[in-house]
Design an enzyme around this catalytic site. Structure first.
Site, PDB file in Angstrom:
ATOM      1  N   ASP A  33       0.863  -1.182   0.000  1.00 26.17           N
ATOM      2  CA  ASP A  33       0.000   0.000   0.000  1.00 26.17           C
ATOM      3  C   ASP A  33       0.898   1.231   0.000  1.00 26.17           C
ATOM      4  OD1 ASP A  33      -2.352  -1.464   0.050  1.00 26.17           O
ATOM      5  OD2 ASP A  33      -2.505  -1.429   2.232  1.00 26.17           O
TER       6      ASP A  33
ATOM      7  N   ASP B 133      -6.976  -1.797  -4.230  1.00 24.78           N
ATOM      8  CA  ASP B 133      -7.983  -1.504  -3.210  1.00 24.78           C
ATOM      9  C   ASP B 133      -9.099  -0.633  -3.774  1.00 24.78           C
ATOM     10  OD1 ASP B 133      -6.377  -2.906  -1.432  1.00 24.78           O
ATOM     11  OD2 ASP B 133      -5.480  -1.098  -0.582  1.00 24.78           O
TER      12      ASP B 133
END
Length: 160
Positions: A117, A136
Protein backbone atom coordinates in the site's frame (compact mmCIF):
# COMPACT_ATOMS: atom_id res chain seq x y z
CA UNK A 1 -17.76 -12.16 -20.15
CA UNK A 2 -15.02 -10.78 -22.36
CA UNK A 3 -15.61 -7.41 -20.74
CA UNK A 4 -14.98 -8.92 -17.29
CA UNK A 5 -11.70 -10.40 -18.56
CA UNK A 6 -10.43 -7.19 -20.19
CA UNK A 7 -11.40 -4.88 -17.34
CA UNK A 8 -9.83 -7.33 -14.89
CA UNK A 9 -6.70 -7.65 -17.03
CA UNK A 10 -6.12 -3.89 -17.35
CA UNK A 11 -6.96 -3.31 -13.68
CA UNK A 12 -4.47 -5.98 -12.64
CA UNK A 13 -1.82 -4.58 -14.99
CA UNK A 14 -2.31 -0.98 -13.78
CA UNK A 15 -2.13 -2.12 -10.17
CA UNK A 16 1.05 -4.13 -10.63
CA UNK A 17 2.69 -1.40 -12.77
CA UNK A 18 2.01 1.31 -10.17
CA UNK A 19 3.30 -0.91 -7.38
CA UNK A 20 6.49 -1.73 -9.28
CA UNK A 21 6.99 1.94 -10.16
CA UNK A 22 6.50 3.18 -6.61
CA UNK A 23 8.07 0.35 -4.60
CA UNK A 24 11.06 -0.41 -6.83
CA UNK A 25 11.71 2.43 -9.27
CA UNK A 26 10.98 5.28 -6.82
CA UNK A 27 12.38 3.06 -4.04
CA UNK A 28 9.57 3.86 -1.62
CA UNK A 29 10.38 0.66 0.30
CA UNK A 30 13.61 2.39 1.42
CA UNK A 31 12.48 6.03 1.50
CA UNK A 32 9.17 5.17 3.23
CA UNK A 33 7.52 8.45 2.19
CA UNK A 34 7.42 10.89 -0.71
CA UNK A 35 5.29 14.03 -0.65
CA UNK A 36 3.67 14.55 -4.06
CA UNK A 37 0.97 17.21 -3.46
CA UNK A 38 0.87 17.54 0.32
CA UNK A 39 -1.47 17.03 2.07
CA UNK A 40 -3.76 15.87 -0.76
CA UNK A 41 -1.54 13.15 -2.20
CA UNK A 42 1.43 11.51 -0.58
CA UNK A 43 3.22 8.23 -1.07
CA UNK A 44 3.63 6.33 2.20
CA UNK A 45 4.97 2.78 2.17
CA UNK A 46 2.84 0.40 4.18
CA UNK A 47 3.01 -3.38 4.06
CA UNK A 48 -0.45 -4.68 4.85
CA UNK A 49 -0.39 -8.22 6.24
CA UNK A 50 -4.13 -8.23 6.89
CA UNK A 51 -7.30 -6.95 5.26
CA UNK A 52 -8.67 -3.39 5.18
CA UNK A 53 -7.00 -1.01 7.62
CA UNK A 54 -4.60 -3.79 8.67
CA UNK A 55 -7.32 -5.84 10.38
CA UNK A 56 -6.29 -9.45 10.98
CA UNK A 57 -2.74 -8.30 10.28
CA UNK A 58 -0.46 -11.16 11.16
CA UNK A 59 2.77 -11.71 9.22
CA UNK A 60 2.53 -15.48 9.74
CA UNK A 61 2.45 -17.73 6.71
CA UNK A 62 -0.95 -19.14 7.68
CA UNK A 63 -2.73 -15.76 7.54
CA UNK A 64 -1.05 -14.98 4.24
CA UNK A 65 -2.27 -18.17 2.58
CA UNK A 66 -5.76 -17.93 4.11
CA UNK A 67 -6.13 -14.40 2.66
CA UNK A 68 -4.82 -15.56 -0.73
CA UNK A 69 -7.34 -18.40 -0.69
CA UNK A 70 -10.21 -16.10 0.29
CA UNK A 71 -9.35 -13.66 -2.53
CA UNK A 72 -9.24 -16.49 -5.07
CA UNK A 73 -12.54 -17.95 -3.86
CA UNK A 74 -14.23 -14.53 -3.93
CA UNK A 75 -12.89 -13.90 -7.45
CA UNK A 76 -14.21 -17.26 -8.65
CA UNK A 77 -17.56 -16.62 -6.95
CA UNK A 78 -17.91 -13.22 -8.66
CA UNK A 79 -17.17 -14.77 -12.06
CA UNK A 80 -19.65 -17.62 -11.39
CA UNK A 81 -22.28 -15.10 -10.27
CA UNK A 82 -22.05 -12.87 -13.35
CA UNK A 83 -22.05 -15.91 -15.64
CA UNK A 84 -25.14 -17.31 -13.96
CA UNK A 85 -27.05 -14.02 -13.73
CA UNK A 86 -25.67 -11.62 -16.38
CA UNK A 87 -25.70 -8.11 -14.87
CA UNK A 88 -25.33 -5.99 -18.01
CA UNK A 89 -22.41 -3.87 -19.19
CA UNK A 90 -21.74 -1.92 -15.96
CA UNK A 91 -22.10 -5.05 -13.86
CA UNK A 92 -19.47 -6.76 -16.00
CA UNK A 93 -17.17 -3.74 -15.58
CA UNK A 94 -17.70 -3.88 -11.81
CA UNK A 95 -16.94 -7.61 -11.74
CA UNK A 96 -13.75 -7.05 -13.76
CA UNK A 97 -12.61 -4.30 -11.37
CA UNK A 98 -13.22 -6.51 -8.37
CA UNK A 99 -11.48 -9.57 -9.80
CA UNK A 100 -8.53 -7.61 -11.23
CA UNK A 101 -7.99 -5.79 -7.94
CA UNK A 102 -8.27 -8.95 -5.86
CA UNK A 103 -5.76 -10.77 -8.07
CA UNK A 104 -3.38 -7.79 -7.89
CA UNK A 105 -3.33 -8.09 -4.11
CA UNK A 106 -2.94 -11.88 -4.36
CA UNK A 107 0.24 -11.39 -6.41
CA UNK A 108 1.58 -8.99 -3.76
CA UNK A 109 0.98 -11.53 -1.00
CA UNK A 110 2.74 -14.19 -3.05
CA UNK A 111 5.73 -11.98 -3.98
CA UNK A 112 6.18 -9.91 -0.81
CA UNK A 113 4.20 -11.75 1.86
CA UNK A 114 2.03 -8.63 2.25
CA UNK A 115 0.10 -6.15 0.12
CA UNK A 116 2.07 -3.07 -0.95
CA UNK A 117 0.00 0.00 0.00
CA UNK A 118 1.38 3.41 -0.86
CA UNK A 119 -1.31 6.02 -1.63
CA UNK A 120 -2.11 8.37 1.22
CA UNK A 121 -4.56 11.23 0.96
CA UNK A 122 -5.42 13.83 3.59
CA UNK A 123 -7.39 17.03 3.48
CA UNK A 124 -8.74 19.91 5.42
CA UNK A 125 -6.76 19.39 8.62
CA UNK A 126 -7.50 15.66 8.75
CA UNK A 127 -4.34 13.54 8.73
CA UNK A 128 -5.19 10.15 7.22
CA UNK A 129 -2.99 7.47 8.81
CA UNK A 130 -3.88 4.80 6.23
CA UNK A 131 -2.46 3.92 2.83
CA UNK A 132 -4.06 2.03 -0.02
CA UNK A 133 -3.31 1.05 -3.63
CA UNK A 134 -4.94 0.81 -7.06
CA UNK A 135 -6.21 -2.72 -6.34
CA UNK A 136 -7.98 -1.50 -3.21
CA UNK A 137 -9.72 1.23 -5.20
CA UNK A 138 -10.74 -1.30 -7.86
CA UNK A 139 -12.11 -3.80 -5.32
CA UNK A 140 -14.12 -1.06 -3.60
CA UNK A 141 -15.48 0.32 -6.88
CA UNK A 142 -16.20 -3.20 -8.15
CA UNK A 143 -18.10 -4.18 -5.00
CA UNK A 144 -20.12 -0.94 -5.11
CA UNK A 145 -20.81 -1.47 -8.81
CA UNK A 146 -22.00 -5.02 -8.27
CA UNK A 147 -24.39 -3.78 -5.61
CA UNK A 148 -25.68 -0.99 -7.85
CA UNK A 149 -25.74 -2.75 -11.22
CA UNK A 150 -26.89 -6.30 -10.49
CA UNK A 151 -30.51 -7.30 -10.25
CA UNK A 152 -31.52 -4.48 -12.62
CA UNK A 153 -33.74 -6.83 -14.68
CA UNK A 154 -35.54 -8.01 -11.54
CA UNK A 155 -36.39 -4.40 -10.65
CA UNK A 156 -37.74 -3.71 -14.15
CA UNK A 157 -39.85 -6.89 -14.13
CA UNK A 158 -41.42 -6.08 -10.74
CA UNK A 159 -42.27 -2.49 -11.66
CA UNK A 160 -45.99 -2.00 -12.48
Amino acid sequence: MRLVFWVGFWTFLLDQATKWLVVHWLDLRTLHEIDVLPPLLNLRMAWNYGINFGLLGDPSGLTRWVLISVALVVSAAVIWWVRRDPPGRWGYVAAGLMVGGALGNVVDRMLYGAVADFLNMSCCGFENPYAFNVADIAVFMGAAGLILFTGQDDKRQKAP
